[in-house]
Design a protein around this motif. Structure first.
Motif, mmCIF file in Angstrom:
data_model
loop_
_atom_site.group_PDB
_atom_site.id
_atom_site.type_symbol
_atom_site.label_atom_id
_atom_site.label_comp_id
_atom_site.label_asym_id
_atom_site.label_seq_id
_atom_site.Cartn_x
_atom_site.Cartn_y
_atom_site.Cartn_z
ATOM 1 N N ALA A 41 8.276 -5.299 5.963
ATOM 2 C CA ALA A 41 7.839 -6.051 7.155
ATOM 3 C C ALA A 41 6.491 -5.478 7.557
ATOM 4 C CB ALA A 41 8.862 -5.896 8.270
ATOM 5 N N GLN B 148 12.371 -8.295 14.799
ATOM 6 C CA GLN B 148 13.280 -9.454 14.830
ATOM 7 C C GLN B 148 14.340 -9.364 13.727
ATOM 8 O OE1 GLN B 148 10.704 -12.925 14.609
ATOM 9 N NE2 GLN B 148 10.811 -13.163 16.830
ATOM 10 N N ARG C 157 6.061 9.484 11.104
ATOM 11 C CA ARG C 157 5.068 10.436 11.634
ATOM 12 C C ARG C 157 5.517 11.867 11.336
ATOM 13 N NH1 ARG C 157 0.541 7.491 13.363
ATOM 14 N NH2 ARG C 157 1.377 5.528 14.056
ATOM 15 N N ARG D 248 6.486 3.734 11.125
ATOM 16 C CA ARG D 248 5.271 4.542 11.222
ATOM 17 C C ARG D 248 4.802 4.609 12.675
ATOM 18 N NH1 ARG D 248 0.668 3.204 7.030
ATOM 19 N NH2 ARG D 248 0.316 1.413 8.403
ATOM 20 N N GLY E 33 3.350 -6.693 7.500
ATOM 21 C CA GLY E 33 2.286 -7.426 8.185
ATOM 22 C C GLY E 33 1.289 -8.132 7.290
ATOM 23 N N SER F 209 7.843 -8.831 13.151
ATOM 24 C CA SER F 209 8.750 -9.312 12.101
ATOM 25 C C SER F 209 9.902 -8.339 11.913
ATOM 26 C CB SER F 209 7.996 -9.491 10.778
ATOM 27 O OG SER F 209 6.886 -10.338 10.944
ATOM 28 N N ILE G 267 10.828 -1.427 5.980
ATOM 29 C CA ILE G 267 9.602 -0.683 6.280
ATOM 30 C C ILE G 267 8.757 -1.547 7.203
ATOM 31 C CG2 ILE G 267 7.527 0.402 5.353
ATOM 32 C CD1 ILE G 267 8.997 0.781 2.707
ATOM 33 N N LYS H 167 -1.500 -3.283 21.432
ATOM 34 C CA LYS H 167 -0.968 -3.703 20.148
ATOM 35 C C LYS H 167 -0.031 -4.841 20.505
ATOM 36 C CE LYS H 167 1.459 -1.246 16.420
ATOM 37 N NZ LYS H 167 0.593 -0.496 15.546
ATOM 38 N N ARG H 168 0.125 -5.815 19.646
ATOM 39 C CA ARG H 168 0.949 -6.969 20.004
ATOM 40 C C ARG H 168 2.365 -6.494 20.327
ATOM 41 N NH1 ARG H 168 4.069 -11.226 19.996
ATOM 42 N NH2 ARG H 168 3.230 -13.238 19.343
ATOM 43 N N TRP I 158 -3.668 -4.726 13.862
ATOM 44 C CA TRP I 158 -4.243 -5.782 13.029
ATOM 45 C C TRP I 158 -5.282 -6.580 13.804
ATOM 46 C CZ3 TRP I 158 -3.483 -10.617 14.939
ATOM 47 C CH2 TRP I 158 -2.322 -10.889 15.666
ATOM 48 N N ASN J 244 -5.105 -2.080 10.323
ATOM 49 C CA ASN J 244 -3.895 -2.011 9.493
ATOM 50 C C ASN J 244 -4.215 -2.135 8.005
ATOM 51 O OD1 ASN J 244 -4.602 -4.745 9.627
ATOM 52 N ND2 ASN J 244 -2.510 -5.403 9.251
ATOM 53 N N GLU K 255 0.831 -1.219 0.000
ATOM 54 C CA GLU K 255 0.000 0.000 0.000
ATOM 55 C C GLU K 255 0.857 1.258 0.000
ATOM 56 O OE1 GLU K 255 -2.439 -0.539 3.471
ATOM 57 O OE2 GLU K 255 -3.929 -1.720 2.398
ATOM 58 N N ILE K 256 1.973 1.223 -0.713
ATOM 59 C CA ILE K 256 2.820 2.422 -0.810
ATOM 60 C C ILE K 256 2.998 2.744 -2.292
ATOM 61 C CG2 ILE K 256 5.078 3.442 -0.286
ATOM 62 C CD1 ILE K 256 5.271 1.454 2.052
HETATM 63 P P1 NAP Z 1 2.618 -6.001 12.041
HETATM 64 O O1 NAP Z 1 2.727 -6.235 13.471
HETATM 65 O O2 NAP Z 1 1.301 -5.714 11.458
HETATM 66 O O3 NAP Z 1 3.623 -4.855 11.688
HETATM 67 C C1 NAP Z 1 3.622 -4.261 10.444
HETATM 68 C C2 NAP Z 1 4.467 -3.018 10.506
HETATM 69 O O4 NAP Z 1 4.491 -2.438 9.221
HETATM 70 C C3 NAP Z 1 3.912 -1.976 11.437
HETATM 71 O O5 NAP Z 1 4.950 -1.297 12.051
HETATM 72 C C4 NAP Z 1 3.145 -1.070 10.487
HETATM 73 O O6 NAP Z 1 2.973 0.231 10.963
HETATM 74 C C5 NAP Z 1 4.068 -1.087 9.314
HETATM 75 N N1 NAP Z 1 3.400 -0.742 8.076
HETATM 76 C C6 NAP Z 1 2.410 -1.403 7.466
HETATM 77 N N2 NAP Z 1 2.048 -0.766 6.336
HETATM 78 C C7 NAP Z 1 2.853 0.315 6.235
HETATM 79 C C8 NAP Z 1 2.958 1.367 5.305
HETATM 80 N N3 NAP Z 1 2.180 1.428 4.240
HETATM 81 N N4 NAP Z 1 3.879 2.319 5.524
HETATM 82 C C9 NAP Z 1 4.677 2.266 6.613
HETATM 83 N N5 NAP Z 1 4.622 1.294 7.534
HETATM 84 C C10 NAP Z 1 3.705 0.330 7.355
HETATM 85 O O7 NAP Z 1 3.191 -7.244 11.203
HETATM 86 P P2 NAP Z 1 4.318 -8.286 11.635
HETATM 87 O O8 NAP Z 1 5.483 -7.604 12.200
HETATM 88 O O9 NAP Z 1 4.558 -9.167 10.485
HETATM 89 O O10 NAP Z 1 3.665 -9.088 12.791
HETATM 90 C C11 NAP Z 1 2.346 -9.559 12.701
HETATM 91 C C12 NAP Z 1 2.089 -10.503 13.821
HETATM 92 O O11 NAP Z 1 2.679 -11.745 13.511
HETATM 93 C C13 NAP Z 1 2.691 -10.123 15.139
HETATM 94 O O12 NAP Z 1 1.967 -9.144 15.824
HETATM 95 C C14 NAP Z 1 2.736 -11.453 15.833
HETATM 96 O O13 NAP Z 1 1.509 -11.800 16.345
HETATM 97 C C15 NAP Z 1 3.077 -12.381 14.697
HETATM 98 N N6 NAP Z 1 4.523 -12.577 14.667
HETATM 99 C C16 NAP Z 1 5.058 -13.266 15.697
HETATM 100 C C17 NAP Z 1 6.412 -13.436 15.739
HETATM 101 C C18 NAP Z 1 6.960 -14.162 16.889
HETATM 102 O O14 NAP Z 1 6.407 -15.087 17.383
HETATM 103 N N7 NAP Z 1 8.071 -13.727 17.364
HETATM 104 C C19 NAP Z 1 7.222 -12.935 14.778
HETATM 105 C C20 NAP Z 1 6.657 -12.231 13.726
HETATM 106 C C21 NAP Z 1 5.293 -12.060 13.683
HETATM 107 P P3 NAP Z 1 1.629 0.619 11.754
HETATM 108 O O15 NAP Z 1 1.749 -0.033 13.079
HETATM 109 O O16 NAP Z 1 1.640 2.097 11.792
HETATM 110 O O17 NAP Z 1 0.489 0.067 10.951
#
Ligand code: NAP
Length: 856
Positions: free
Chosen positions: A375, A188, A348, A205, A377, A185, A180, A325-326, A491, A496, A148-149
């Motif tokens: 990254a 890590q 921001r 963000r 989501g 994710s 990004i 938030k997680r 999410w 999101n 979405e960019i």
């Molecule tokens: P996420 O938590 O949804 O993080 C996505 C990141 O991308 C956020 O910082 C989001 O910012 C940013 N983002 C999304 N669209 C964007 C855009 N257009 N411009 C700028 N920034 C943008 O996704 P995730 O990190 O993949 O994790 C998802 C879930 O998976 C976690 O919460 C967790 O439950 C699980 N997970 C678990 C592990 C583990 O067990 N260790 C590891 C990885 C994932 P905003 O917050 O502003 O939207």
């Protein structure tokens, strides 16, 4: 040609593998359809550097077969993605599951055939599948969110999605890399990419809370518990809120000194577990104030770690409470920003304008890079179910249409209008808020047990009813009110994704409670499900499984375990001693500006009072409050937490006045004391620090009776001016035949038998129609404005409603608050029944409004 099976499963991750195993054991034919070319699900796709589970391996593991647990040893506390993938391959091989999986296969269509009573699936690989039952084991976080960019396609260099990472890995040596996204994710991956790349620019963000994982060997204490009795540990985990046995604190933040809070925080921070901080104190993730203390301490850690103050500040989350938030577990995340080759761009302050051929342009600068990592989501919870394929249920209804305003399910397991469809960890189930391994086993067991149960009973179809589904949605929303998840754009809520309906999707009521509810549905004759057979006959025990507020339900369940004696069997003295003892175990209530005790003259001698003064400068409006207790129990300080709460929320001075109790002092002693007390307070308002002028009169239960009667006496006899009356679950009449008396006769704390007992001790039958005992029978014109609060599961509900309606009919300005899912005692249980907050807030607003209107 079709491939005919009993059950078709989408996905071969944790859920799909265990499903196949159980289905096969049950003698059912099954196939799993998997897009990937191997098992693993999430752990097949998410191969980015640093990918690990943040639930300890002691807990994030299958528990259905002790022999499997003996056969596999995890190497450390938090397993890496390769190790978890190896484990799932091991499981697939050990139970010979691969022969039932069609890899590299995506389901392209799924339609329910009502005549054949089967699902018909189209696939992009191999023959179509016809199945009696269709199970989505497709995961909660498996459909990547589009970046979405603008300009994302224009970038000349390679781009990577963390959730679709190349199997051969990526070498960033010597490269300028952009990441990004700073969710789990990103957090890590960033430290490891920073170590390898020439330069890393992180585009953030929303900053996220992250705490150190402190990875290493599995925690010795948990290992010891497992070694002592693994089966008991696993069984305990199944009934906990998050699928892991952990200590839960009893103390609230305001009961701890600053030093004690700091000590607990440091211990939580060094625990290396997400739960370490969320259990620092009882209100850490359920109350905004308790959470603010915790969130600020975490921000302190970020500021201590990151040397550049501007970067540190940008990394400090300010827009959401910790846990809403997680949160993340990391290894060296904040330290990474001290490296000379790492830069944080705060979106921001400078939002991304576009991605260009050479990099990323923000509102302030151009950042040229060689590679971009997204990254960003997932389209969580619903994405995998909706995006995999168009799914049509009964009458051609599309699931996408049924969920247009947000997902609706019964138990997160089934959807009305979609017979024989099951979702594993679907929206409306604990899923992502629990240890997924335990949540998945519970779902799979429940689904397979239902399918085999239906087979044994000759049923061929199962479908949730609209009533059950709507009730479940209400319950899910009620549970959400207990948490802070609603306060963050995440999410969890669909925020999101552009255009996605908003609402907290996972069930926040806890895995153990949820398991109990699923079991209860079965025990209650498959409550809320329509079951059909091959001849078209159906049976249905329709209804809602949970109608009580979630915390009220838990409280009643806990009380039921105590096997308490019936109050009316004790006698007045023993009942009083018992209630005093019971009160000692409840949270003390939050601090107010000042609490003082005193006496004032009643109708038959001195009455004790307790005065609650707000912390704000006075003089304050005055509320005279009468306590609950059936005219027999209680005292000026027995509703302490409620009085503190009313004082804090309304910013008014609350004076809780005792009255003489039965059986020593029978009718009309309580009523006459109420009148005397209000007169005295009216005359001495300034002396006690209140604002002279009209008072508000409030009371709860029998105290509500005293309050209502007092308002009538003041109208008739004068002696005070009353601005308004707050009647919480008031006794207004001696008629026991109203429906709420029979519907809620027992099981909801206040019983019909208790009310009979109270009335008998207080008032002889001959006096009961006197308006000073039954105010509903009095003259109601000319009374002050009122708020009448009633609770759904209260024997007194209907007489409260009757009083409100009679007041309105008499021309009195009256509003009603009907507290859905509450019992007689729940709104007074401050800090125990959190779902009562909204009602208490409304009560406080009402008394403040009464008082303020009279000043103008
Ligand atoms: P996420 O938590 O949804 O993080 C996505 C990141 O991308 C956020 O910082 C989001 O910012 C940013 N983002 C999304 N669209 C964007 C855009 N257009 N411009 C700028 N920034 C943008 O996704 P995730 O990190 O993949 O994790 C998802 C879930 O998976 C976690 O919460 C967790 O439950 C699980 N997970 C678990 C592990 C583990 O067990 N260790 C590891 C990885 C994932 P905003 O917050 O502003 O939207």
């Amino acid at each position: 040609m079709n491939q005919d099976v009993d059950v078709a499963v989408v996905g071969a991750g944790f859920s799909g593998l265990y499903l196949l195993h159980r289905l096969r054991q049950a003698g059912l034919s099954a196939i799993a359809l998997e897009t990937g070319d191997d098992v693993g699900g999430t752990w097949y796709w998410n191969r980015y550097p640093g990918a690990r589970c943040d639930v300890p391996t002691t807990d994030y593991t299958f528990s259905f077969d002790p022999a499997l647990e003996d056969a596999w040893t995890w190497s450390e506390k938090y397993a890496t993605q390769p190790e978890i993938l190896a484990y799932l391959r091991f499981v697939a091989d050990r139970y010979d599951l691969r022969r039932s999986i069609r890899f590299a296969t995506t389901v392209t269509t799924a339609a329910w055939d009502d005549t054949a009573q089967r699902w018909q699936l189209g696939t992009n690989n191999g023959t179509p599948v016809s199945c009696r039952f269709y199970v989505m084991a497709s995961g909660c976080l498996s459909a990547p969110k589009p970046p979405e960019i603008e300009g994302a396609k224009d970038f000349a260099g390679p781009t990577y999605l963390t959730s679709r990472w190349p199997h051969e890995g990526v070498d960033f040596t010597g490269k300028r890399v952009a990441v990004i996204g700073t969710g789990s994710s990103g957090i890590q991956a960033i430290p490891l990419i920073a170590q390898q790349a020439a330069h890393l620019t992180v585009f953030q963000r929303t900053p996220n809370f992250s705490i150190p994982a402190l990875n290493g060997p599995a925690p010795a204490a948990t290992v010891a518990l497992l070694e002592r009795d693994r089966a008991a540990y696993r069984e305990k985990a199944r009934w906990t809120p998050v699928g892991m046995p952990r200590q839960r604190p009893a103390e609230y933040s305001w009961q701890l000194s600053e030093a004690e809070r700091r000590e607990r925080f440091e211990r939580g921070w060094m625990s290396g577990e997400l739960g370490g901080l969320s259990t620092a104190w009882a209100d850490a993730v359920s109350d905004v104030d308790g959470n603010a203390l915790l969130s600020e301490m975490i921000r302190g850690k970020i500021r201590d770690t990151v040397t550049d103050p501007a970067t540190a500040e940008a990394l400090c989350p300010q827009d959401h409470p910790f846990g809403s938030k997680r949160p993340c577990l990391d290894t060296g995340y904040y330290d990474t920003y001290n490296r000379p080759n790492v830069k944080l761009v705060d979106l921001r302050r400078e939002p991304i304008a576009t991605i260009t051929k050479s990099g990323i342009r923000t509102a302030k600068a151009n950042y040229d890079v060689d590679a971009i990592v997204f990254a960003t989501g997932f389209d969580a919870m619903t994405g995998a179910v909706l995006a995999v394929h168009p799914m049509t249920g009964r009458g051609g209804m599309k699931l996408a249409d049924a969920w247009a305003d947000g997902p609706k399910t019964y138990l997160g397991l089934t959807v009305a209008g979609f017979p024989n469809l099951f979702l594993v960890t679907g929206p409306g189930s604990p899923s992502v808020l629990a240890n997924m391994a335990v949540a998945i086993e519970q779902h799979v067991d429940w689904i397979v047990d239902r399918i085999t149960g239906m087979r044994d009973a000759g049923h061929t179809t199962i479908e949730a009813t609209e009533t059950a589904q709507a009730g479940w949605s209400r319950h899910v929303a009620d549970c959400t009110g207990l948490t802070l998840h609603r306060l963050a754009n995440t999410w969890y809520t669909g925020a999101n994704m552009r255009g996605k309906a908003r609402g907290v999707m996972p069930y926040t009521g806890g895995l153990g409670a949820y398991r109990g509810i699923c079991d209860e549905v079965v025990r209650r004759d498959m409550l809320g499900f329509r079951l059909g057979d091959a001849s078209g006959n159906t049976t249905c025990n329709d209804g809602e499984v949970v109608r009580l507020q979630p915390d009220v339900r838990l409280l009643l369940a806990e009380m039921a375990k105590l096997n308490l004696p019936a109050m009316e069997s004790l006698g007045a003295d023993a009942a009083r001693a018992f209630t005093i003892q019971a009160r000692a175990s409840r949270p003390a209530g939050r601090p107010v500006g000042e609490i003082t005790d005193g006496t004032l003259p009643g109708a038959g001698g001195p009455l004790r009072y307790r005065l609650y003064r707000p912390a704000t400068p006075g003089p304050h409006g005055v509320v005279v409050y009468f306590h609950a207790g059936g005219w027999v129990l209680g005292s000026h300080d027995s509703d302490d937490p409620l009085c503190r709460d009313l004082c804090r929320r309304s910013d008014m001075l609350v004076i809780s006045v005792d009255y003489r109790h039965a059986p020593e002092h029978r009718f009309p002693a309580a009523a006459e004391d109420g009148y005397a007390a209000v007169r005295w307070v009216a005359q001495h308002a300034a002396q006690i620090g209140g604002r002279p002028g009209p008072l508000v009169v409030a009371g709860y239960s029998a105290g509500g009776n005293v309050a209502a009667v007092t308002c009538q006496l003041v109208r008739d006899r004068g002696g005070a001016e009353i601005a308004g009356q707050l009647l919480l679950c008031p006794v207004t009449d001696h008629d026991f035949t109203r429906p709420s008396y029979s519907e809620n006769a027992q099981g909801y704390h206040l019983t019909k038998a208790m009310m009979h007992w109270f009335w008998d001790l207080y008032c002889s039958p001959a006096d009961r129609s006197d308006p000073r005992a039954s105010p509903l029978r009095g003259e109601l014109t000319g009374l002050p404005p009122a708020l009448v609060v009633t609770c759904e599961f209260d024997p007194l509900r209907d007489e409260g409603i009757a009083y409100a309606e009679a007041l309105a009919a008499a021309g009195v300005e009256v509003s009603q608050l009907r507290a859905r899912g509450h019992i007689h005692t729940s709104l007074a249980m401050v800090d125990v029944i959190i779902t009562g907050v909204a009602a208490r807030e409304q009560m406080a607003r009402a008394i403040r409004r009464f008082a303020e209107r009279r000043i103008r």
